[in-house]
Write a protein that holds these residues in place. Structure first.
Motif, mmCIF file in Angstrom:
data_model
loop_
_atom_site.group_PDB
_atom_site.id
_atom_site.type_symbol
_atom_site.label_atom_id
_atom_site.label_comp_id
_atom_site.label_asym_id
_atom_site.label_seq_id
_atom_site.Cartn_x
_atom_site.Cartn_y
_atom_site.Cartn_z
ATOM 1 N N MET A 1 0.834 -1.209 0.000
ATOM 2 C CA MET A 1 0.000 0.000 0.000
ATOM 3 C C MET A 1 0.864 1.253 0.000
ATOM 4 N N ILE A 2 1.967 1.202 0.763
ATOM 5 C CA ILE A 2 2.874 2.356 0.768
ATOM 6 C C ILE A 2 3.446 2.591 -0.624
ATOM 7 N N LEU A 3 3.834 1.489 -1.292
ATOM 8 C CA LEU A 3 4.370 1.605 -2.646
ATOM 9 C C LEU A 3 3.328 2.143 -3.622
ATOM 10 N N GLN A 4 2.082 1.666 -3.478
ATOM 11 C CA GLN A 4 1.014 2.152 -4.358
ATOM 12 C C GLN A 4 0.760 3.640 -4.148
ATOM 13 N N ARG A 5 0.724 4.068 -2.877
ATOM 14 C CA ARG A 5 0.515 5.491 -2.601
ATOM 15 C C ARG A 5 1.661 6.331 -3.143
ATOM 16 N N MET A 6 2.877 5.824 -2.990
ATOM 17 C CA MET A 6 4.029 6.558 -3.492
ATOM 18 C C MET A 6 3.980 6.678 -5.012
ATOM 19 N N LEU A 7 3.641 5.559 -5.685
ATOM 20 C CA LEU A 7 3.529 5.600 -7.137
ATOM 21 C C LEU A 7 2.405 6.526 -7.587
ATOM 22 N N ARG A 8 1.291 6.508 -6.821
ATOM 23 C CA ARG A 8 0.183 7.400 -7.169
ATOM 24 C C ARG A 8 0.605 8.865 -7.028
ATOM 25 N N ALA A 9 1.317 9.176 -5.944
ATOM 26 C CA ALA A 9 1.784 10.549 -5.740
ATOM 27 C C ALA A 9 2.773 10.962 -6.823
ATOM 28 N N ILE A 10 3.676 10.034 -7.176
ATOM 29 C CA ILE A 10 4.645 10.342 -8.227
ATOM 30 C C ILE A 10 3.942 10.560 -9.567
ATOM 31 N N SER A 11 2.930 9.738 -9.854
ATOM 32 C CA SER A 11 2.190 9.882 -11.111
ATOM 33 C C SER A 11 1.487 11.235 -11.187
ATOM 34 N N VAL A 12 0.850 11.616 -10.074
ATOM 35 C CA VAL A 12 0.168 12.923 -10.057
ATOM 36 C C VAL A 12 1.175 14.053 -10.234
ATOM 37 N N PHE A 13 2.316 13.943 -9.550
ATOM 38 C CA PHE A 13 3.343 14.981 -9.658
ATOM 39 C C PHE A 13 3.882 15.076 -11.084
ATOM 40 N N VAL A 14 4.155 13.912 -11.691
ATOM 41 C CA VAL A 14 4.677 13.911 -13.057
ATOM 42 C C VAL A 14 3.645 14.479 -14.034
ATOM 43 N N THR A 15 2.361 14.118 -13.842
ATOM 44 C CA THR A 15 1.308 14.638 -14.725
ATOM 45 C C THR A 15 1.201 16.154 -14.634
ATOM 46 N N ILE A 16 1.187 16.660 -13.394
ATOM 47 C CA ILE A 16 1.106 18.113 -13.207
ATOM 48 C C ILE A 16 2.330 18.800 -13.796
ATOM 49 N N SER A 17 3.508 18.190 -13.603
ATOM 50 C CA SER A 17 4.739 18.778 -14.145
ATOM 51 C C SER A 17 4.706 18.825 -15.665
ATOM 52 N N MET A 18 4.208 17.734 -16.296
ATOM 53 C CA MET A 18 4.148 17.713 -17.751
ATOM 54 C C MET A 18 3.164 18.744 -18.286
ATOM 55 N N ILE A 19 2.027 18.897 -17.603
ATOM 56 C CA ILE A 19 1.052 19.899 -18.029
ATOM 57 C C ILE A 19 1.640 21.303 -17.907
ATOM 58 N N ALA A 20 2.293 21.571 -16.755
ATOM 59 C CA ALA A 20 2.901 22.887 -16.545
ATOM 60 C C ALA A 20 3.996 23.147 -17.580
ATOM 61 N N LEU A 21 4.805 22.114 -17.863
ATOM 62 C CA LEU A 21 5.875 22.274 -18.847
ATOM 63 C C LEU A 21 5.304 22.515 -20.241
ATOM 64 N N GLY A 22 4.228 21.772 -20.573
ATOM 65 C CA GLY A 22 3.601 21.987 -21.873
ATOM 66 C C GLY A 22 3.023 23.390 -22.024
ATOM 67 N N LEU A 23 2.366 23.884 -20.964
ATOM 68 C CA LEU A 23 1.823 25.247 -21.001
ATOM 69 C C LEU A 23 2.938 26.289 -21.142
ATOM 70 N N TYR A 24 4.052 26.038 -20.433
ATOM 71 C CA TYR A 24 5.175 26.978 -20.493
ATOM 72 C C TYR A 24 5.717 27.084 -21.914
ATOM 73 N N PHE A 25 5.961 25.929 -22.551
ATOM 74 C CA PHE A 25 6.500 25.955 -23.905
ATOM 75 C C PHE A 25 5.470 26.481 -24.910
ATOM 76 N N GLN A 26 4.181 26.205 -24.664
ATOM 77 C CA GLN A 26 3.148 26.721 -25.550
ATOM 78 C C GLN A 26 3.108 28.244 -25.504
ATOM 79 N N LEU A 27 3.168 28.809 -24.296
ATOM 80 C CA LEU A 27 3.192 30.269 -24.157
ATOM 81 C C LEU A 27 4.453 30.850 -24.780
#
Length: 309
Positions: free
Chosen positions: A140-166
């Protein structure tokens, strides 16, 4: 040959006692209140027994549950094929039930007491953190960690995409502004001529600059260019007699037309000038007109290039 199942609010512990001086076999895994305890036990008990590789089959099953949501003992017996019954650890120890009335972890407390008794009787202690299968808490700890990492990576990719788009949008705006300014400056430098759309402005400017350099060196390049046409007109004017007293009002030279407006001192001088244009090897007269005005002979002449044979 009994098998004990202890259920708490957060976990399930399956304990199989062994012979004297041997620690019991233990399996622990996470369970929550939303799960069907009867279905979970019916699935996990056979798997646990199969993994233990017991010499003798289990013939009795004791289930202790502190949550109050007791599993269906009869259904459990039918599913596993092992006679099952409930177990009260407090009553089994002969203690007063009020002793653990306010305890929120009675199953864990009972297991701790049993581990302590094992020390007194010199029995090998049990490690409830160890099991033949991976501890589900770690999963469960591993699943939560992977879930947190996935959310962080998704948000980072969206922010990076918006930055380059602007950034791309700003660069496009800047490029469009430069293009408009260059086209405006090109029109001013080329006397209103617009740059060709199929060729870059920079390349057209380089070509024009090269033509200017050639003109400075005396090479007029294409005979149909404006500088070449102007040279032909000036050559014809210079070959006319000096006494014609030429006064030039305007010279109009473009890529398509050549024109001269002016006046001479008399009609004979005007005809001599026209004859000079006629005799030039590169020019041909298209239109002429003349009339007397203020003691001068005003004229207009339109010329074109002779076609190469």
């Amino acid at each position: 040959n009994p098998l004990f199942v202890l259920l708490s609010d957060r976990a399930c512990h399956i304990i199989k006692p062994q012979d004297h001086h041997l620690g019991p076999l233990v399996r622990s895994f996470v369970i929550n209140a939303s799960q069907n305890k009867t279905a979970v036990l019916a699935r996990e008990i056979p798997l646990t027994l199969a993994s233990m590789s017991l010499e003798k089959p289990v013939n009795s099953l004791f289930v202790a549950d502190q949550s109050g949501d007791q599993p269906d003992i009869e259904a459990l017996s039918e599913t596993t094929g092992i006679p099952a019954q409930t177990l009260d650890p407090v009553a089994l120890a002969g203690a007063d039930k009020s002793l653990l009335a306010d305890c929120d972890c009675r199953v864990e407390f009972a297991m701790a007491c049993g581990a302590a008794i094992a020390q007194v009787k010199h029995i090998k202690p049990s490690d409830f953190r160890k099991s033949f299968a991976p501890y589900m808490g770690k999963k469960m700890i591993l699943q939560r960690m992977l879930r947190a990492i996935s959310v962080f990576v998704t948000i980072s990719m969206i922010a990076l995409g918006l930055y380059f788009q602007l950034k791309v949008m700003r660069i496009n705006d800047y490029t469009s502004s430069l293009d408009r300014n260059m086209r405006r400056d090109y029109a001013k430098a080329m006397y209103g001529a617009k740059p060709r759309s199929n060729t870059s402005i920079l390349r057209q400017l380089v070509r024009k600059h090269g033509q200017i350099q050639n003109i400075k060196k005396g090479d007029f390049g294409d005979e149909g260019s404006v500088p070449a046409k102007l040279r032909y007109m000036l050559e014809a004017i210079n070959k006319a007699p000096a006494q014609i007293s030429l006064q030039v009002v305007s010279i109009d030279v473009t890529t398509k037309t050549m024109g001269l407006v002016g006046s001479t001192n008399k009609r004979a001088s005007t005809l001599a000038l026209f004859n000079s244009f006629k005799e030039h090897p590169k020019l041909i007269k298209k239109y002429e007109s003349y009339n007397e005005r203020a003691n001068r002979d005003a004229f207009t002449i339109q010329l074109s290039l002779k076609k190469a044979k």
